[in-house]
Design a protein around this motif. Sequence first.
Motif, PDB file in Angstrom:
ATOM      1  N   MET A 152      -7.989  40.579  56.628  1.00  0.00           N
ATOM      2  CA  MET A 152      -9.265  40.410  55.907  1.00  0.00           C
ATOM      3  C   MET A 152      -9.650  38.947  55.808  1.00  0.00           C
ATOM      4  SD  MET A 152      -8.622  43.214  52.928  1.00  0.00           S
ATOM      5  CE  MET A 152      -9.894  42.690  51.803  1.00  0.00           C
ATOM      6  N   ARG A 153      -8.656  38.081  55.627  1.00  0.00           N
ATOM      7  CA  ARG A 153      -8.970  36.657  55.495  1.00  0.00           C
ATOM      8  C   ARG A 153      -9.604  36.122  56.776  1.00  0.00           C
ATOM      9  NH1 ARG A 153      -4.864  36.337  51.545  1.00  0.00           N
ATOM     10  NH2 ARG A 153      -3.200  36.447  53.066  1.00  0.00           N
ATOM     11  N   THR A 154      -9.093  36.602  57.930  1.00  0.00           N
ATOM     12  CA  THR A 154      -9.690  36.187  59.207  1.00  0.00           C
ATOM     13  C   THR A 154     -11.113  36.719  59.315  1.00  0.00           C
ATOM     14  OG1 THR A 154      -7.547  36.139  60.264  1.00  0.00           O
ATOM     15  CG2 THR A 154      -9.434  36.378  61.723  1.00  0.00           C
ATOM     16  N   ALA A 155     -11.306  37.988  58.956  1.00  0.00           N
ATOM     17  CA  ALA A 155     -12.647  38.580  59.019  1.00  0.00           C
ATOM     18  C   ALA A 155     -13.594  37.810  58.094  1.00  0.00           C
ATOM     19  CB  ALA A 155     -12.587  40.052  58.623  1.00  0.00           C
ATOM     20  N   ARG A 156     -13.084  37.448  56.908  1.00  0.00           N
ATOM     21  CA  ARG A 156     -13.934  36.753  55.919  1.00  0.00           C
ATOM     22  C   ARG A 156     -14.458  35.432  56.471  1.00  0.00           C
ATOM     23  NH1 ARG A 156     -11.177  35.353  50.307  1.00  0.00           N
ATOM     24  NH2 ARG A 156      -9.875  34.090  51.665  1.00  0.00           N
ATOM     25  N   GLU A 157     -13.566  34.726  57.183  1.00  0.00           N
ATOM     26  CA  GLU A 157     -13.956  33.435  57.735  1.00  0.00           C
ATOM     27  C   GLU A 157     -15.117  33.586  58.718  1.00  0.00           C
ATOM     28  OE1 GLU A 157     -10.401  31.494  59.172  1.00  0.00           O
ATOM     29  OE2 GLU A 157     -11.671  30.350  60.576  1.00  0.00           O
TER      30      GLU A 157
END
Length: 381
Positions: free
Chosen positions: A30-35
């Motif tokens: 999710m953190r990658t997607a958020r970026e």
Amino acid sequence: MKDQSETHQLVLLPGDGIGPEVIKAAETVMRTAREYLHREGIELSWEAKPIGGAAIEEAGKPLPEETLSAAQAAKAVLLGAVGGPQWDRLAPHERPEAGLLGLRRALSVYANLRPAALLPGLEGQSPLRPSAIQGLDVLLVRELTGGVYFGEPRGRSGESPSRSAIDTMAYEEGEIRRVAHVAFRSAQRRQGRVTSVDKRNVLETSRLWREVVEDVAKEYPDVTVEHQLVDSMAMLLVLKPHMFDVVLTENMFGDILSDELGGVVGSLGVMASASLGDDGPGLYEPVHGSAPDIAGKDMANPLGAILSLAMLAEHSLDLPLLARSIEGAVKEVLRQGLRTKDISDGSQGEKVIGTREMGERVADALAQNLHSRQALNATYF
Ligand code: NAD
């Protein structure tokens, strides 16, 4: 391009056993997607709340008000798993499972979507011969809040040797209609075929089920519909599972057939699900339980949770390309030979890694995927 000001608030419910481990791995993705979403003007934020045994320990009940109100206010909910032997002695309404059932009921998620497909490299996990499973890609749509699991009257009476018990299978037309629409709309995005499963030769509810499904089908001229009796369908799913696209069925038949499909695919740890209602938040969870036998050992397969996140992106965030990118990232790590222990058959070229590393590798593959796509099309989302 999406609305520049869009913000998606999610709630994570890690739960018990391996739940927190697989949700942590999903969070890495999710953190990658958020970026990447941030660059498109879409904000993704989330908070974690306790449910199940963890909530019993923290707040004295399996579904605290704070958890429920956060879930109800969220765009979508991603849940790990609940339950464990330490809570088995509690009364049914106090147990961790009561928290999950209460949440499903409170969110009115009446359509349960469970995809069953073979991921590349995992064909050997299926107990079926290759010719039966080649091209297998089924979406089971199960009615989740009606039928015999909820019908009244129910109960027991009498003393041995004259004890009796009763359950009631009941459906209203509206309950059938709304889940049928979910199946037909899903088929429009897939191969355009719905197989509706009932027991029309014996059950009144099934006769109504078939009539209503036929009725709904008229609104979808681009989707073909066929009907199967549940006993015959149970056989066809092991003989020719590759023949089916969307399978629509009522609660109990869906409960049984979805586990059969899980067996056909052969890898519980990679199976995802979505439970959807009309307009509230969707509930997304891997199909597996809390697996107390491997909890805390960094051995759990997080791919079911990560693929549930992909379903969340598609159905609750309306970001189908993000969903495809997450699925692509999962396939990429499998192509690289990376495996958690449960899906490793020891073949040459395979490397067994832990839960945390699997999450990191999928996040890396997602970043690469999004980066290369963004170079092609800056308004990718
Ligand atoms: P389970 O799914 O937890 O485990 C079955 C077997 O599969 C175990 O050997 C386990 O180690 C393995 N397994 C499961 N998920 C795995 C993963 N991601 N990676 C690797 N291996 C995995 O089912 P169970 O043992 O029958 O139930 C254990 C607990 O989970 C019980 O308390 C049960 O009530 C609960 N449960 C919860 C849910 C849910 O939260 N939705 C669903 C099913 C069971």
